[in-house]
Design a protein around this motif. Structure first.
Motif, PDB file in Angstrom:
ATOM      1  N   ILE A  66       0.908  -1.041  -0.004  1.00 46.23           N
ATOM      2  CA  ILE A  66       0.344  -0.194  -0.308  1.00 46.23           C
ATOM      3  C   ILE A  66       0.998   1.312   0.723  1.00 46.23           C
ATOM      4  O   ILE A  66       2.026   1.120   0.941  1.00 46.23           O
ATOM      5  CB  ILE A  66      -0.900   0.266   1.319  1.00 46.23           C
ATOM      6  N   LEU A  67       0.744   2.386  -0.533  1.00 52.33           N
ATOM      7  CA  LEU A  67       1.109   3.132  -1.038  1.00 52.33           C
ATOM      8  C   LEU A  67       0.690   4.833  -0.775  1.00 52.33           C
ATOM      9  O   LEU A  67      -0.684   4.582  -1.836  1.00 52.33           O
ATOM     10  CB  LEU A  67       1.846   2.788  -2.445  1.00 52.33           C
ATOM     11  N   ASP A  68       1.613   5.304  -0.631  1.00 47.71           N
ATOM     12  CA  ASP A  68       0.977   6.876  -0.444  1.00 47.71           C
ATOM     13  C   ASP A  68       2.033   8.028  -0.940  1.00 47.71           C
ATOM     14  O   ASP A  68       3.050   7.743  -0.142  1.00 47.71           O
ATOM     15  CB  ASP A  68      -0.185   7.882   0.279  1.00 47.71           C
ATOM     16  N   GLU A  69       1.361   8.389  -1.480  1.00 50.72           N
ATOM     17  CA  GLU A  69       2.463  10.310  -2.442  1.00 50.72           C
ATOM     18  C   GLU A  69       2.352  10.613  -0.607  1.00 50.72           C
ATOM     19  O   GLU A  69       3.695  11.262  -0.936  1.00 50.72           O
ATOM     20  CB  GLU A  69       1.575  10.823  -3.748  1.00 50.72           C
ATOM     21  N   ARG A  70       1.611  11.387   0.187  1.00 49.19           N
ATOM     22  CA  ARG A  70       2.135  11.918   1.680  1.00 49.19           C
ATOM     23  C   ARG A  70       2.775  12.093   2.168  1.00 49.19           C
ATOM     24  O   ARG A  70       3.587   9.917   2.060  1.00 49.19           O
ATOM     25  CB  ARG A  70       0.759  12.282   1.938  1.00 49.19           C
ATOM     26  N   ALA A  71       3.698  12.710   3.205  1.00 47.13           N
ATOM     27  CA  ALA A  71       4.116  11.866   3.972  1.00 47.13           C
ATOM     28  C   ALA A  71       3.420  11.227   5.561  1.00 47.13           C
ATOM     29  O   ALA A  71       3.829  10.571   6.212  1.00 47.13           O
ATOM     30  CB  ALA A  71       4.762  12.965   4.827  1.00 47.13           C
ATOM     31  N   THR A 108      -7.341   6.255  -4.426  1.00 44.44           N
ATOM     32  CA  THR A 108      -6.997   7.442  -4.985  1.00 44.44           C
ATOM     33  C   THR A 108      -7.241   8.915  -4.956  1.00 44.44           C
ATOM     34  O   THR A 108      -6.247   9.951  -5.130  1.00 44.44           O
ATOM     35  CB  THR A 108      -6.351   7.619  -6.476  1.00 44.44           C
ATOM     36  N   GLY A 109      -8.796   8.809  -4.523  1.00 37.02           N
ATOM     37  CA  GLY A 109      -9.298  10.082  -4.031  1.00 37.02           C
ATOM     38  C   GLY A 109      -9.576  10.592  -5.020  1.00 37.02           C
ATOM     39  O   GLY A 109      -9.573  10.019  -5.926  1.00 37.02           O
ATOM     40  N   ALA A 110      -9.734  12.298  -4.763  1.00 42.30           N
ATOM     41  CA  ALA A 110     -10.471  13.465  -5.138  1.00 42.30           C
ATOM     42  C   ALA A 110      -9.774  14.795  -5.377  1.00 42.30           C
ATOM     43  O   ALA A 110      -9.289  14.625  -4.017  1.00 42.30           O
ATOM     44  CB  ALA A 110     -11.715  13.447  -4.997  1.00 42.30           C
ATOM     45  N   TYR A 116     -19.097  22.641   4.661  1.00 42.32           N
ATOM     46  CA  TYR A 116     -19.160  22.389   5.485  1.00 42.32           C
ATOM     47  C   TYR A 116     -18.742  22.236   6.771  1.00 42.32           C
ATOM     48  O   TYR A 116     -18.394  23.171   8.108  1.00 42.32           O
ATOM     49  CB  TYR A 116     -21.046  22.337   5.712  1.00 42.32           C
ATOM     50  N   PRO A 117     -18.296  20.994   6.745  1.00 41.94           N
ATOM     51  CA  PRO A 117     -17.308  20.884   8.114  1.00 41.94           C
ATOM     52  C   PRO A 117     -15.692  21.821   8.489  1.00 41.94           C
ATOM     53  O   PRO A 117     -15.971  22.576   9.376  1.00 41.94           O
ATOM     54  CB  PRO A 117     -16.664  19.338   8.427  1.00 41.94           C
ATOM     55  N   LEU A 118     -15.945  22.486   7.366  1.00 41.86           N
ATOM     56  CA  LEU A 118     -14.713  23.364   7.340  1.00 41.86           C
ATOM     57  C   LEU A 118     -14.949  24.714   8.167  1.00 41.86           C
ATOM     58  O   LEU A 118     -14.945  25.519   8.681  1.00 41.86           O
ATOM     59  CB  LEU A 118     -13.948  23.345   5.578  1.00 41.86           C
ATOM     60  N   THR A 151       4.875   7.803  -4.857  1.00 40.73           N
ATOM     61  CA  THR A 151       4.247   8.118  -5.707  1.00 40.73           C
ATOM     62  C   THR A 151       3.939   7.109  -6.834  1.00 40.73           C
ATOM     63  O   THR A 151       4.661   6.797  -7.633  1.00 40.73           O
ATOM     64  CB  THR A 151       3.839   9.285  -5.988  1.00 40.73           C
ATOM     65  N   VAL A 152       2.460   6.043  -7.560  1.00 37.34           N
ATOM     66  CA  VAL A 152       2.182   5.619  -8.115  1.00 37.34           C
ATOM     67  C   VAL A 152       2.384   6.629  -9.355  1.00 37.34           C
ATOM     68  O   VAL A 152       1.064   7.326  -9.718  1.00 37.34           O
ATOM     69  CB  VAL A 152       1.192   4.325  -7.976  1.00 37.34           C
ATOM     70  N   PHE A 153       3.193   6.564 -10.158  1.00 34.48           N
ATOM     71  CA  PHE A 153       3.576   7.530 -11.197  1.00 34.48           C
ATOM     72  C   PHE A 153       2.387   6.714 -13.000  1.00 34.48           C
ATOM     73  O   PHE A 153       2.499   7.644 -13.784  1.00 34.48           O
ATOM     74  CB  PHE A 153       4.217   7.872 -11.460  1.00 34.48           C
TER      75      PHE A 153
HETATM   76  P1  NAD Z   1      -8.493  10.276   0.266  1.00 31.95           P
HETATM   77  O1  NAD Z   1      -8.098  11.679  -0.516  1.00 31.95           O
HETATM   78  O2  NAD Z   1      -8.741  10.850   2.166  1.00 31.95           O
HETATM   79  O3  NAD Z   1      -7.327   9.583  -0.358  1.00 31.95           O
HETATM   80  C1  NAD Z   1      -6.684   9.416  -0.841  1.00 31.95           C
HETATM   81  C2  NAD Z   1      -5.040   9.019  -1.601  1.00 31.95           C
HETATM   82  O4  NAD Z   1      -4.420   8.955  -2.637  1.00 31.95           O
HETATM   83  C3  NAD Z   1      -3.962  10.227  -0.302  1.00 31.95           C
HETATM   84  O5  NAD Z   1      -3.019   9.985   0.411  1.00 31.95           O
HETATM   85  C4  NAD Z   1      -3.593  10.775  -1.717  1.00 31.95           C
HETATM   86  O6  NAD Z   1      -2.180  11.959  -1.827  1.00 31.95           O
HETATM   87  C5  NAD Z   1      -3.270   9.681  -2.264  1.00 31.95           C
HETATM   88  N1  NAD Z   1      -2.817   9.781  -3.852  1.00 31.95           N
HETATM   89  C6  NAD Z   1      -4.166   9.318  -4.702  1.00 31.95           C
HETATM   90  N2  NAD Z   1      -2.984   9.470  -6.273  1.00 31.95           N
HETATM   91  C7  NAD Z   1      -1.725   8.371  -5.490  1.00 31.95           C
HETATM   92  C8  NAD Z   1      -0.630   7.981  -6.034  1.00 31.95           C
HETATM   93  N3  NAD Z   1      -0.523   8.021  -7.803  1.00 31.95           N
HETATM   94  N4  NAD Z   1      -0.035   7.462  -5.957  1.00 31.95           N
HETATM   95  C9  NAD Z   1       0.293   7.741  -4.398  1.00 31.95           C
HETATM   96  N5  NAD Z   1      -0.475   7.663  -3.614  1.00 31.95           N
HETATM   97  C10 NAD Z   1      -1.660   8.559  -4.435  1.00 31.95           C
HETATM   98  O7  NAD Z   1      -9.329   9.547  -0.330  1.00 31.95           O
HETATM   99  P2  NAD Z   1     -10.454   8.200  -0.032  1.00 31.95           P
HETATM  100  O8  NAD Z   1      -9.361   7.219   0.627  1.00 31.95           O
HETATM  101  O9  NAD Z   1     -11.430   7.827  -0.906  1.00 31.95           O
HETATM  102  O10 NAD Z   1     -11.729   8.509   1.134  1.00 31.95           O
HETATM  103  C11 NAD Z   1     -12.220  10.032   0.560  1.00 31.95           C
HETATM  104  C12 NAD Z   1     -12.154  10.607   2.205  1.00 31.95           C
HETATM  105  O11 NAD Z   1     -12.116  11.633   1.930  1.00 31.95           O
HETATM  106  C13 NAD Z   1     -13.702  10.871   2.632  1.00 31.95           C
HETATM  107  O12 NAD Z   1     -13.128  10.650   4.423  1.00 31.95           O
HETATM  108  C14 NAD Z   1     -14.513  11.436   2.537  1.00 31.95           C
HETATM  109  O13 NAD Z   1     -15.327  11.928   3.558  1.00 31.95           O
HETATM  110  C15 NAD Z   1     -13.430  12.338   2.505  1.00 31.95           C
HETATM  111  N6  NAD Z   1     -13.831  13.125   1.289  1.00 31.95           N
HETATM  112  C16 NAD Z   1     -14.884  14.288   2.035  1.00 31.95           C
HETATM  113  C17 NAD Z   1     -15.064  15.740   1.419  1.00 31.95           C
HETATM  114  C18 NAD Z   1     -15.504  16.303   1.409  1.00 31.95           C
HETATM  115  O14 NAD Z   1     -17.457  15.975   1.456  1.00 31.95           O
HETATM  116  N7  NAD Z   1     -15.304  17.062   3.013  1.00 31.95           N
HETATM  117  C19 NAD Z   1     -14.661  15.623  -0.232  1.00 31.95           C
HETATM  118  C20 NAD Z   1     -14.461  14.463  -0.983  1.00 31.95           C
HETATM  119  C21 NAD Z   1     -13.505  13.414   0.367  1.00 31.95           C
END
Ligand code: NAD
Length: 976
Positions: A164-169, A257-259, A305-307, A212-214
Motif C-alpha cells: 500500500i503506497l501513498d504519495e504523502r508523508a 486515490t481520492g479526488a 461545511y465541516p470546514l 507516488t504511483v506514477f
Molecule cells: P483520500 O483523498 O482521503 O485519500 C487518497 C490518498 O491517495 C491521498 O493520500 C493521496 O495523496 C493518495 N494518492 C492519490 N494518488 C496517488 C498516487 N498516484 N500514488 C500514491 N498516492 C496517491 O481519499 P479516500 O481514501 O477515497 O477517502 C475519501 C475521504 O475523503 C473520505 O474521508 C471522505 O469523506 C473524504 N472526502 C470528503 C469530502 C467532503 O465532503 N468533505 C470531499 C472529498 C473527500
C-alpha cells in the motif's frame, strides 16, 4: 526568475495546538529554512507552503505570461502556482527545480525559492544515488486514505501480500487531522493510527508513504517512486538511496486515490488568498495553519461545511456562498449553528490590494439561466472555493480505462472497470466516509479472495451522513457583459495563465474538440497536467459550444507520470560507467583462464579465439575450426537474445512475425525463422522452440535482442493487442554452451544419462528438458550453426561456469576444443549460414540471401509479405548472397571490399560496383581462402569472374554457390 516579493500580510498564521494540532507536523521540533529570502522557523513535517502560510506569506510569485501575483491554491500535488527550486543543506547537494511547494517537506538549512513557471536544471551532476526495486504483491493498494487503509487492512487480515503506497508523508488522506469524524466510536485519527500500526506490524504488508504511483501499464504493471531521504536533515543512513523506483506486478489492484477539489471560474479568480476549500482544510488539519483571518467559502456542494464549522469556531468566517438555491441538510445545519449561508448566490468578482492580494468579493444572486442578479460586497482576505471534486482516475485512464461524466457526482468517473481493478473511496465520485470505509473493506476482501486469501468481512463503522446535490456550476458569467474582453480575467488554468477568453478564441478559430482546444490554448499542459484546470476548461466549452455536454466533450487521455518525477530517479544506477556497462557471460572467467582474446559483439564481450603458446591468430583459429569439423568443439553462445513468449495466441503472434509458418510447430521442437520489417527486408533471425502449446522460447541475434523485443511489443501494443501474448526478455537468465562436431554426441552422452541421444531418438531441431547428472537443470537442443552435429545446452545463468567446466571435462577424452567467434564465423560461412548485420545491410530480403525456402508458401500473412509484390523485389539485378573463391587460393581481401565485373575492371572510372565482400576467410575444410559476397544477380552468375580493384594487382574471384562445404548436409547427424 526567483521571486522575492512574497509579502507578509499576517493574514495567515499558525493556530494553537488546542485549535488544530496538525496531523503532519511535530510541534516539538523546529526546523530553520530560508524561503524566498525569508528566514523562517517551521516545524518538522511542514512543507514549503505550510511554512510560508504559517509565517504570514501567501504570495508565491507572478504568473508565467501575464505577470499577475499568485498565491498558494492547494495543499497537495495538484498545486499549479507554488513551484520551487530547492537546495538542501547536504554535502554536494545541487539545486533541484520545478518541485511542487505543498509536497516539499522542510529540512534544516534548506533554501527554497519560488519560480515563475519554468525552472532551470543544475549545471552540476547529481551526487546522490538512486535505485530500483521489484515488487510482486497479491494486492496493490494505491492511496492510504480511509478507503485505501480499509482495503489494505481487510486484505492483510485475509493473509494476502499487500503493498500500500501513498504519495504523502502522512497516512489517512484527506481525513487526517479532521476533527469531529469518528470511526468505530473513536476519533478518526486514532483509527488511522491503529490501522497504520496494524499494517506496519504485518509481515506480509508493506506500507510506504512519500511514494507516488506514477504509471500504470499492461498486465497490472505499475511504476512508483519513493522519496526516501529528502525529509531528513543530513543524518541519511549510509547506503540509503535518495529515491527508489518500484516496478510492481500486482495480481489485484485497489485504486483508492481520492479526488482533487476543483476551482470555479469567475472574474479575478486568481488572486493570492483565493484557494481551494480543501487547501484551507488541509493546512488547518494537517499543519495547524489557518490560511486567512477573514474568510468566506464559495461552494457548489456540501463538502465545505465541516470546514465552515471549524472556521466559525476559530473565528474569522464571514459567510458561505452556496450556489444551490435550496439549502441542503448540511447548509441548514450550518445556518442553525449561526453560520451565515448565502444560498443561490455566487462570487462574481473580487477586489485586491496594491499587491493584488484578495481584499473582498462581489457576491451576486445566481439565476437558473446562469444570469446574475443583485450584488453585495464582502470584505475577506481569503476565499475557499469548491467547484466539486474530480476523482483521481489517472491510473485507470492511463490503462485506457473508459471514463464517463456522472451528472450526479458532477465528475468524470470510471466508466468500465479494468480487469482485476477495484475502485474505492472518493475516486468513485462519492464523498461519503461511510462509503469509503465500507467499499474499501469489500474491495480488500474481493481482491484478497481473488488471490486465494479469505477472512471474515469486518468493516469499520462510521456515521452514514447525508449528502446534498452538487450544483452543475463551473463558470460564473462575467458581470461586464459577454464580449471576449469581459472574460480576460476569468482564469481557467493558473499554471498556463489561460483564461475563458483564450478558450473562446480557440472556439472562434473553429475548434470544438477538447484535444484541439487543449493544444491551441495549452490548457492542462503545464507542470500540473490540468489537475485543477481540465474539468473547468471542459465546463467552459460545454457552456459555450452550442448543443454540447460535458459527456460528449469528454476528457483528454491521462498519461504517465501522474505527477512530475525526476529523470535521475528513472535512470537509477544506470549512470556514468554503468550507463552502458561491459557485459560478460557467466563463463567469462573461464575464457580469461584459457587466455582468450576478446572482441565486442554488440554490448557483449566474447571470446574471439584462444591462442596457445606461440600460436598466431590465424593458427589458433584454424586449429579451432579443424577441431569442430573433425572432432569436437565447444563455444559459449550465452549472448544470443532470448525472449519467452506466452499466451494462448502466442503461436499466432509468432506466425505473423516470422516469414515462415509457426502454427504447426510441435511442442518439443524448434524451427529456424527469419523476421523482416514491413519493407520485407531481413531484420533478425534465430531458432524458436515450442515449450508448450502456449509457450515459446525465441532466440534472436546477440545484438538484436532489445530491438526484437521492442518490435514484438510495438506490434502487440499498437496493432494486435487482442492477441493474448506476453514477451519477457530472458537473455541474461540462461547460459549456453554449444557442443559441435562429429564427436559431439560422445560428449553430451556423458552429461545427461536420462536423455537418449541416439539420432533417431533425438532428432535435429528437437530439444529435451532434463537435469544433468551433476544436478543442474538444463534444456538441450539439437541446433547447429556449423553444419556439424551440435547440441546447445542451456542452464540457468548461475550454473554457466559449472556447465562450461563439466562439458570441458566430459570432452577431454575426445580432445574437445573451445572455439571462439572467429572460428564460428568461418564454420558457418562454409555452410552459407547468414549472420544478420554482417551479410545483410538492411536492404536484403530473405530471398536475396539464399533463403527463399523460409518464405511461407502457405496462405498466411506476415510482416513484410506484401512488399514481395513490389517491382523492386522482382528485379533480377538485386544483390544476392553468394560465395566467392579467389583464383589464387591464398589471396585474401578485407570485409567490405568492392567488387566489379570483368568488363568494368579496365573501364574509365567511375564504374558501378557489382557487389561487395561481406566476409573473407581462410578455410581449413576447403583448403583455401573463400568468402561471402553480395553480388548483383549473384545466383544467376555462378562461374563468372569478379575483381576487387582496390588491390594491386586486382584480386580475381569466381562466383560459386552459397554453400561451399557439405552442400548435401550429410554431416548434420554426426559420425555413425
Ligand atoms: P483520500 O483523498 O482521503 O485519500 C487518497 C490518498 O491517495 C491521498 O493520500 C493521496 O495523496 C493518495 N494518492 C492519490 N494518488 C496517488 C498516487 N498516484 N500514488 C500514491 N498516492 C496517491 O481519499 P479516500 O481514501 O477515497 O477517502 C475519501 C475521504 O475523503 C473520505 O474521508 C471522505 O469523506 C473524504 N472526502 C470528503 C469530502 C467532503 O465532503 N468533505 C470531499 C472529498 C473527500
Amino acid at each position: 526568475m526567483t521571486n522575492t516579493a512574497a509579502l507578509t500580510t499576517g493574514t495567515s498564521f499558525r493556530v494553537p495546538t488546542e485549535t488544530a494540532p496538525g496531523a503532519a507536523i511535530d510541534r516539538g521540533e523546529t526546523v530553520e529554512v530560508t524561503i524566498d529570502g525569508h528566514a523562517i522557523t517551521a516545524y518538522r513535517g511542514d512543507t514549503v507552503t505550510s511554512a510560508l502560510l504559517a509565517n504570514g506569506y501567501r504570495t508565491v510569485g507572478d504568473s508565467i505570461y501575464l505577470g499577475r501575483p499568485r498565491g498558494v491554491l492547494t495543499a497537495g500535488v495538484e498545486e499549479p502556482n507554488s513551484l520551487v527550486t530547492v537546495t538542501r543543506d547536504k554535502p554536494g547537494a545541487i539545486p533541484e527545480t520545478m518541485l511542487i511547494g505543498p509536497t516539499v517537506e522542510v529540512t534544516n538549512g534548506m533554501v527554497a525559492d519560488h519560480l515563475q513557471g519554468i525552472g532551470r536544471l543544475a549545471d552540476q551532476a547529481d551526487p546522490e544515488y538512486y535505485d530500483y526495486v521489484y515488487a510482486h504483491p497479491d494486492v496493490l493498494v494505491v492511496g492510504a486514505g480511509p478507503a485505501g487503509l480499509a482495503a489494505a487492512r481487510q486484505a492483510a487480515r485475509a493473509g494476502a501480500r499487500v503493498l500500500i503506497l501513498d504519495e504523502r508523508a502522512t497516512f489517512g488522506g484527506n481525513l487526517a487531522g479532521t476533527p469531529g469524524a469518528e470511526i468505530d466510536g473513536q476519533p478518526a485519527d486514532t483509527w488511522i493510527a491503529d490501522t497504520v500500526e496494524e499494517l506496519q506490524n504485518h509481515d506480509d504488508v508493506t506500507l510506504l508513504g512519500r511514494t507516488t504511483v506514477f504509471g500504470a501499464y499492461e498486465n497490472n504493471m505499475f511504476m512508483a517512486t519513493q522519496r526516501r531521504t529528502d525529509h531528513l536533515d543530513d543524518q541519511v543512513p549510509f547506503g540509503v538511496s535518495r529515491e527508489r523506483i518500484f516496478h510492481i506486478r500486482a495480481k489485484q489492484v485497489v485504486l483508492a486515490t481520492g479526488a482533487h477539489e476543483r476551482p470555479i471560474v469567475f472574474k479575478n479568480n486568481d488572486r493570492p488568498g483565493i484557494m481551494l476549500a480543501s487547501g484551507i482544510a488541509g493546512y488547518l488539519n494537517r499543519y495547524g495553519v489557518q490560511a486567512g483571518s477573514t474568510l468566506a467559502l464559495f461552494t457548489t456542494n456540501d463538502s465545505v461545511y465541516p470546514l465552515a464549522h471549524q472556521l466559525a469556531a476559530n473565528g474569522g468566517l464571514v459567510a458561505v456562498i452556496d450556489a444551490r438555491p435550496e439549502l441542503s441538510e448540511a447548509a441548514q445545519a450550518a445556518l442553525s449553528a449561526g453560520i451565515e449561508v448565502i444560498a443561490g448566490s455566487v462570487v462574481a468578482d473580487t477586489t485586491g490590494n496594491d499587491h493584488g492580494e484578495l481584499t473582498g468579493i462581489t457576491v451576486a444572486a445566481y439565476h437558473d439561466d446562469g444570469s446574475l442578479g443583485a450584488t453585495q460586497q464582502l470584505e475577506v482576505d481569503t476565499l475557499g472555493v469548491s467547484g466539486g471534486w474530480s476523482p483521481v482516475i489517472h491510473l485507470h485512464s492511463q490503462r485506457q480505462g473508459k471514463v464517463v461524466w456522472d451528472n450526479d457526482a458532477q465528475a468524470f468517473v470510471v466508466g468500465q472497470p479494468r480487469k482485476s481493478f477495484h475502485y474505492v473511496g472518493s475516486i468513485t465520485g462519492s464523498l461519503s466516509l461511510h462509503e469509503a470505509l465500507a467499499k474499501g473493506t469489500q474491495a480488500g476482501a474481493a481482491a484478497a479472495d481473488a488471490t486465494g486469501h479469505h477472512a471474515e468481512l469486518k468493516s469499520p463503522l462510521t456515521e452514514r451522513g447525508a449528502s446534498g446535490p452538487i450544483a452543475p456550476l463551473r463558470m460564473v458569467a462575467s458581470p461586464d457583459g459577454d464580449d471576449l474582453d469581459a472574460y480576460a480575467d476569468h482564469f481557467v488554468d493558473l499554471h498556463r495563465d489561460q483564461t475563458v477568453k483564450d478558450v473562446l478564441r480557440a472556439i472562434g478559430a473553429g475548434m470544438s474538440s477538447v484535444e484541439h482546444i487543449k493544444r491551441y490554448t495549452s490548457i492542462s499542459t503545464g507542470n500540473d497536467q490540468g489537475k485543477t484546470s481540465a474539468v473547468p476548461a471542459i465546463g467552459v466549452m460545454a457552456e459555450v459550444l452550442e448543443g454540447h455536454t460535458m459527456d460528449d466533450i469528454g476528457t483528454t487521455t491521462f498519461r504517465a507520470p501522474y505527477s512530475p518525477i525526476s529523470y535521475v530517479g528513472l535512470a537509477g544506477r544506470q549512470r556514468g560507467h554503468l550507463f552502458d556497462p561491459l557485459r560478460k557471460t557467466p563463463m567469462d572467467r573461464a575464457h580469461e583462464e584459457l587466455g582468450a582474446v576478446f572482441e565486442m559483439a554488440g554490448e557483449w564481450r566474447r571470446a574471439s579465439y584462444y591462442p596457445r603458446q606461440g600460436e598466431t591468430k590465424a593458427q589458433a583459429v584454424r586449429r579451432e575450426t579443424i577441431a569442430a569439423r573433425n572432432g569436437v568443439g565447444m563455444i559459449d553462445s550465452s549472448t544470443l537474445g532470448k525472449i519467452e513468449i506466452r499466451g494462448k495466441d502466442a503461436a499466432e503472434f509468432i506466425n505473423r512475425i516470422y516469414t515462415n509458418g509457426f502454427l504447426k510447430l510441435a511442442v518439443g521442437k524448434g524451427r529456424y525463422g527469419v523476421m523482416t520489417g514491413v519493407d520485407g527486408k531481413v531484420m533478425d533471425d534465430g531458432v524458436t522452440l515450442r515449450l508448450a502449446e502456449d509457450r515459446f522460447f525465441m532466440h534472436t541475434t546477440s545484438g538484436g535482442a532489445q530491438r526484437v523485443l521492442n518490435w514484438l511489443e510495438n506490434w502487440h501494443q499498437t496493432e494486435w493487442s487482442h492477441l493474448d501474448a506476453t514477451f519477457t526478455s530472458v537473455s541474461e537468465q540462461f547460459a549456453t554452451v554449444a557442443v559441435s562436431g562429429p564427436k559431439a554426441r560422445r560428449v553430451v552422452e556423458q552429461l545427461a544419462s536420462d536423455v537418449d541421444f541416439a539420432p533417431d531418438a533425438f532428432g535435429f531441431m528437437e530439444f529435451r528438458e532434463t537435469t544433468l547428472d551433476n544436478g543442474i537443470p538444463a534444456r538441450i537442443s539439437r541446433i547447429s550453426f556449423t553444419g556439424e552435429l551440435s547440441y546447445e545446452i542451456a542452464v540457468p545463468s548461475q550454473y554457466g561456469r559449472a556447465l562450461w567446466d563439466t562439458v570441458a571435462q566430459a570432452g577431454a577424452a575426445f580432445g574437445i576444443t573451445p572455439y571462439g567467434l572467429e572460428a564460428q564465423r568461418i564454420l558457418r560461412a562454409e555452410k552459407g549460414f547468414v549472420i544478420v548485420g554482417q551479410d545483410t545491410d538492411g536492404t536484403n530480403s530473405p530471398q536475396d540471401v539464399g533463403m527463399s525456402w523460409v518464405i511461407s508458401k502457405l496462405k498466411k500473412d506476415f510482416l513484410g509479405m506484401r512488399s514481395y509484390q513490389l517491382d523492386d523485389f522482382q528485379r533480377d539485378d538485386r544483390e544476392e548472397l553468394v560465395a566467392i573463391m579467389a583464383t589464387d587460393k591464398t589471396s585474401w581481401v578485407r570485409d567490405g571490399a568492392a567488387l566489379v565485373s570483368e568488363a568494368d575492371l579496365n573501364a574509365p572510372r567511375p564504374v558501378a560496383t557489382t557487389g561487395h565482400v561481406t566476409g573473407y576467410y581462410d578455410s581449413a575444410a576447403l583448403g583455401r581462402t573463400f568468402g561471402l559476397a553480395l553480388v548483383r544477380g549473384g545466383s544467376q552468375r555462378i562461374g563468372e569472374k569478379l575483381y576487387a580493384p582496390a588491390y594491386d594487382p586486382p584480386v580475381e574471384f569466381e562466383i560459386t554457390p552459397l554453400v561451399s562445404f557439405d552442400p548435401e548436409g550429410t554431416r548434420r547427424d554426426g559420425e555413425h
